[in-house]
Design a protein around this motif. Structure first.
Motif, PDB file in Angstrom:
ATOM      1  N   ALA A  83       1.228   9.556   3.861  1.00  0.00           N
ATOM      2  CA  ALA A  83       2.154   9.507   2.613  1.00  0.00           C
ATOM      3  C   ALA A  83       3.751   8.241   3.759  1.00  0.00           C
ATOM      4  O   ALA A  83       3.951   7.505   3.046  1.00  0.00           O
ATOM      5  N   THR A  84       3.489   8.362   5.052  1.00  0.00           N
ATOM      6  CA  THR A  84       4.894   7.319   5.362  1.00  0.00           C
ATOM      7  C   THR A  84       4.328   5.477   5.291  1.00  0.00           C
ATOM      8  O   THR A  84       5.124   5.563   4.655  1.00  0.00           O
ATOM      9  N   LEU A  85       3.017   5.689   4.877  1.00  0.00           N
ATOM     10  CA  LEU A  85       2.741   4.108   4.747  1.00  0.00           C
ATOM     11  C   LEU A  85       2.958   3.873   3.403  1.00  0.00           C
ATOM     12  O   LEU A  85       2.604   2.563   2.883  1.00  0.00           O
ATOM     13  N   MET A  86       2.263   5.240   2.958  1.00  0.00           N
ATOM     14  CA  MET A  86       2.415   4.541   1.560  1.00  0.00           C
ATOM     15  C   MET A  86       3.949   4.190   0.752  1.00  0.00           C
ATOM     16  O   MET A  86       4.354   3.250   0.385  1.00  0.00           O
ATOM     17  N   MET A  87       5.207   5.252   1.479  1.00  0.00           N
ATOM     18  CA  MET A  87       6.581   4.285   0.999  1.00  0.00           C
ATOM     19  C   MET A  87       6.437   3.244   1.864  1.00  0.00           C
ATOM     20  O   MET A  87       7.087   1.883   1.353  1.00  0.00           O
ATOM     21  N   ILE A  88       6.174   2.870   2.446  1.00  0.00           N
ATOM     22  CA  ILE A  88       6.289   1.630   3.561  1.00  0.00           C
ATOM     23  C   ILE A  88       5.672   0.442   2.595  1.00  0.00           C
ATOM     24  O   ILE A  88       6.401  -0.655   2.198  1.00  0.00           O
ATOM     25  N   SER A  89       4.638   1.122   2.181  1.00  0.00           N
ATOM     26  CA  SER A  89       3.878  -0.236   1.196  1.00  0.00           C
ATOM     27  C   SER A  89       4.736  -0.537  -0.191  1.00  0.00           C
ATOM     28  O   SER A  89       4.239  -1.818  -0.352  1.00  0.00           O
ATOM     29  N   VAL A  90       5.298   0.593  -0.747  1.00  0.00           N
ATOM     30  CA  VAL A  90       6.129   0.870  -1.688  1.00  0.00           C
ATOM     31  C   VAL A  90       7.506  -0.186  -1.796  1.00  0.00           C
ATOM     32  O   VAL A  90       7.087  -1.017  -2.486  1.00  0.00           O
ATOM     33  N   ILE A  91       7.664  -0.311  -0.763  1.00  0.00           N
ATOM     34  CA  ILE A  91       8.841  -1.307  -0.135  1.00  0.00           C
ATOM     35  C   ILE A  91       8.427  -3.000  -0.824  1.00  0.00           C
ATOM     36  O   ILE A  91       9.179  -3.450  -0.893  1.00  0.00           O
ATOM     37  N   GLY A  92       7.155  -2.903   0.246  1.00  0.00           N
ATOM     38  CA  GLY A  92       6.423  -4.658   0.721  1.00  0.00           C
ATOM     39  C   GLY A  92       5.712  -5.213  -0.483  1.00  0.00           C
ATOM     40  O   GLY A  92       6.586  -6.034  -0.504  1.00  0.00           O
ATOM     41  N   ALA A  93       5.273  -4.269  -1.687  1.00  0.00           N
ATOM     42  CA  ALA A  93       4.816  -4.563  -2.543  1.00  0.00           C
ATOM     43  C   ALA A  93       6.040  -4.954  -3.419  1.00  0.00           C
ATOM     44  O   ALA A  93       6.321  -6.088  -4.074  1.00  0.00           O
ATOM     45  N   VAL A  94       6.988  -4.539  -4.168  1.00  0.00           N
ATOM     46  CA  VAL A  94       7.967  -4.476  -4.944  1.00  0.00           C
ATOM     47  C   VAL A  94       9.008  -5.782  -4.196  1.00  0.00           C
ATOM     48  O   VAL A  94       8.977  -6.823  -5.232  1.00  0.00           O
ATOM     49  N   VAL A  95       8.858  -5.946  -2.545  1.00  0.00           N
ATOM     50  CA  VAL A  95       9.977  -7.306  -2.303  1.00  0.00           C
ATOM     51  C   VAL A  95       9.027  -8.494  -2.428  1.00  0.00           C
ATOM     52  O   VAL A  95       9.624  -8.990  -2.927  1.00  0.00           O
ATOM     53  N   ALA A  96       7.857  -8.564  -2.575  1.00  0.00           N
ATOM     54  CA  ALA A  96       6.726  -9.192  -2.562  1.00  0.00           C
ATOM     55  C   ALA A  96       6.860 -10.084  -3.626  1.00  0.00           C
ATOM     56  O   ALA A  96       6.873 -11.158  -4.200  1.00  0.00           O
ATOM     57  N   ASP A  97       6.740  -8.889  -4.950  1.00  0.00           N
ATOM     58  CA  ASP A  97       6.491  -9.214  -6.279  1.00  0.00           C
ATOM     59  C   ASP A  97       7.945  -9.755  -6.743  1.00  0.00           C
ATOM     60  O   ASP A  97       7.624 -10.412  -7.671  1.00  0.00           O
ATOM     61  N   ALA A  98       9.040  -9.584  -6.326  1.00  0.00           N
ATOM     62  CA  ALA A  98      10.519 -10.336  -6.426  1.00  0.00           C
ATOM     63  C   ALA A  98      10.336 -11.654  -5.518  1.00  0.00           C
ATOM     64  O   ALA A  98      10.705 -12.799  -6.964  1.00  0.00           O
ATOM     65  N   PHE A  99      10.211 -11.499  -4.884  1.00  0.00           N
ATOM     66  CA  PHE A  99       9.928 -12.875  -3.994  1.00  0.00           C
ATOM     67  C   PHE A  99       8.826 -13.793  -5.008  1.00  0.00           C
ATOM     68  O   PHE A  99       8.813 -14.822  -5.226  1.00  0.00           O
TER      69      PHE A  99
END
Length: 449
Positions: free
Chosen positions: A366-382
């Motif tokens: 679950a902790t890694l899931m939250m970190i994955s959300v951050i990476g995915a949203v930032v990557a999409d924004a980039f």
């Protein structure tokens, strides 16, 4: 004869069947075709089979006797074994032989049929007892399963309650939950406002345009965050971009957890060449960061939808850093005494994985899931910020358009640039803060700090 018949009927009414039977037997010995005597003889018959013989004799004498016809029909339905046809000859009762001798063959058949009937009754009782026992066993098994489910639910609720107590003690994690609730309300509010309050022609996040203002316009009462160079309402765009962010983030989180747990469980349990193959794959994906890989994918395929981007990011993240972290934790679980005890007790690989490995890995996953959300949203924004894809509206697209149209109009649209930047940062921050609280649940050592 009439006196004897009357006396026999009176004896039957007084329940003196044996004496009545003797009188009726004497009557039919003297008058074999006495229909009335044969009919009353059915009232003192010893069993249904003998009664059926008497009724058939009545029909032999008078085929139109309705009482005999109805009696035979009822007896044939009630009897288990059907009595075979027994011929009746008028000469059988011409002598002085008693009735019991005349019907010797039917009596022997009756005894055999009674034995068969008693056997069938005994078998039916055994079957009924067995069915009762089976039903009781099924009911007992159902009760045991229900109790097990009830116990599992209680234990699950207790664990969730304890986890929430640990999570709620982290104030930063609670702030993250509050921020996430705000973003959820933003995603829900936009379609409601478009359908009820905002005119679609003005506040549509893609095609909206307000003729009453000079675009781009600063914040006003009609447009709380102003409009961009194309006349679109900035607040409507900001709210509309929340839904794609959730779709990408949640998709990436789920795929990351599933792939990471799958790889970690197989590597930790089987080891050997299985662990070697997955370790090489994880090292390869770890060398190529997921955000950078997403930018490359965005350049090659510039019309990817949010779900597709989330799945790709989750696949890369799950095979890379998430798999390595979860594998290390799974190896520590495999070294626990309860896993060894399960193996000694004959537990299968599926039981060990399902009951021990996966439940212990869920908090860290679950902790890694939250970190994955951050990476995915930032990557999409980039990807959107670099102008690689603009298939759908997101915060990166808003930042890109603010700078692109700012160069056209001669100045940067700050009312378009700042809100999506803050929204993107706070969205990522909310998941990061939540991951801090989940990390304390997964690692009890952090609670002592």
């Amino acid at each position: 004869m009439e006196n004897q018949m009357h006396k026999a009927i009176q004896l039957i009414k007084r329940y003196q069947y044996s004496e009545a039977r003797k009188l009726l037997t004497e009557i039919i010995q003297n008058e074999p075709k006495n229909e009335k005597a044969w009919l009353w003889l059915t009232q003192v018959a010893k069993n249904d089979r003998e009664r059926l013989i008497f009724l058939k004799r009545v029909l032999h004498i008078n085929p139109g006797n309705e009482l005999a016809q109805r009696g035979i029909e009822i007896l044939q339905k009630r009897m288990v074994v059907e009595t075979p046809e027994i011929p009746f000859k008028p000469t059988e009762f011409s002598g002085e032989k008693p009735l019991i001798e005349v019907s010797r063959q039917p009596a022997e058949f009756t005894q055999r049929a009674d034995k068969e009937k008693s056997k069938e009754v005994l078998v039916s009782k055994i079957i009924s007892k067995q069915s009762d026992f089976d039903s009781q066993m099924k009911e007992g098994v159902f009760r045991i399963r229900f109790k097990r489910i009830k116990i599992h639910l209680k234990l699950t609720w207790k664990r969730l309650k304890n986890s929430w107590n640990v999570f709620s003690q982290n104030r930063l994690a609670l702030i993250g939950v509050i921020l996430l609730i705000i973003y959820s309300l933003m995603a829900i509010a936009h379609p409601i406002l478009i359908k009820t309050v905002w005119p679609r022609g003005i506040y549509d996040p893609v095609t909206g345009f307000d003729l009453n203002v000079i675009n781009p316009s600063p914040p006003t009462s009609a447009h709380l965050l102003g409009t961009d160079g194309l006349g679109r309402d900035v607040l409507s765009m900001l709210l509309a971009a929340t839904t794609p962010a959730f779709i990408i983030g949640l998709t990436a989180a789920i795929v990351t957890a599933v792939i990471g747990i799958f790889v970690a469980v197989l590597s930790a349990y089987f080891g050997g060449w299985v662990d070697g193959i997955f370790s090489r794959i994880s090292d390869a994906f770890l060398l190529l960061p997921a955000p950078l890989f997403m930018i490359i994918i965005g350049v090659a395929f510039n019309e990817l939808k949010p779900v597709t981007l989330g799945v790709l990011f989750g696949l890369i993240s799950g095979l890379g850093g998430a798999a390595i972290t979860l594998r290390a934790y799974a190896l520590t679980v495999m070294a626990k005494p309860f896993v060894e005890a399960t193996k000694i007790a004959g537990g299968s690989a599926f039981q060990i994985i399902r009951r021990h490995l996966i439940p212990h890995m869920i908090p860290l996953a679950a902790t890694l899931m939250m970190i994955s959300v951050i990476g995915a949203v930032v990557a999409d924004a980039f990807i959107s910020y670099f102008g690689i894809t603009r298939l759908y509206l997101n915060w990166g697209t808003m930042i890109y358009t603010s700078q692109a149209y700012g160069s056209i109009f001669g100045n940067i649209e700050w009312n378009v640039l700042i809100p999506p930047s803050i929204a993107l940062s706070m969205f990522a921050t909310s998941f990061y803060l939540i991951s801090r609280g989940l990390h304390e649940i997964a690692d009890p050592k952090l609670r002592m700090r």
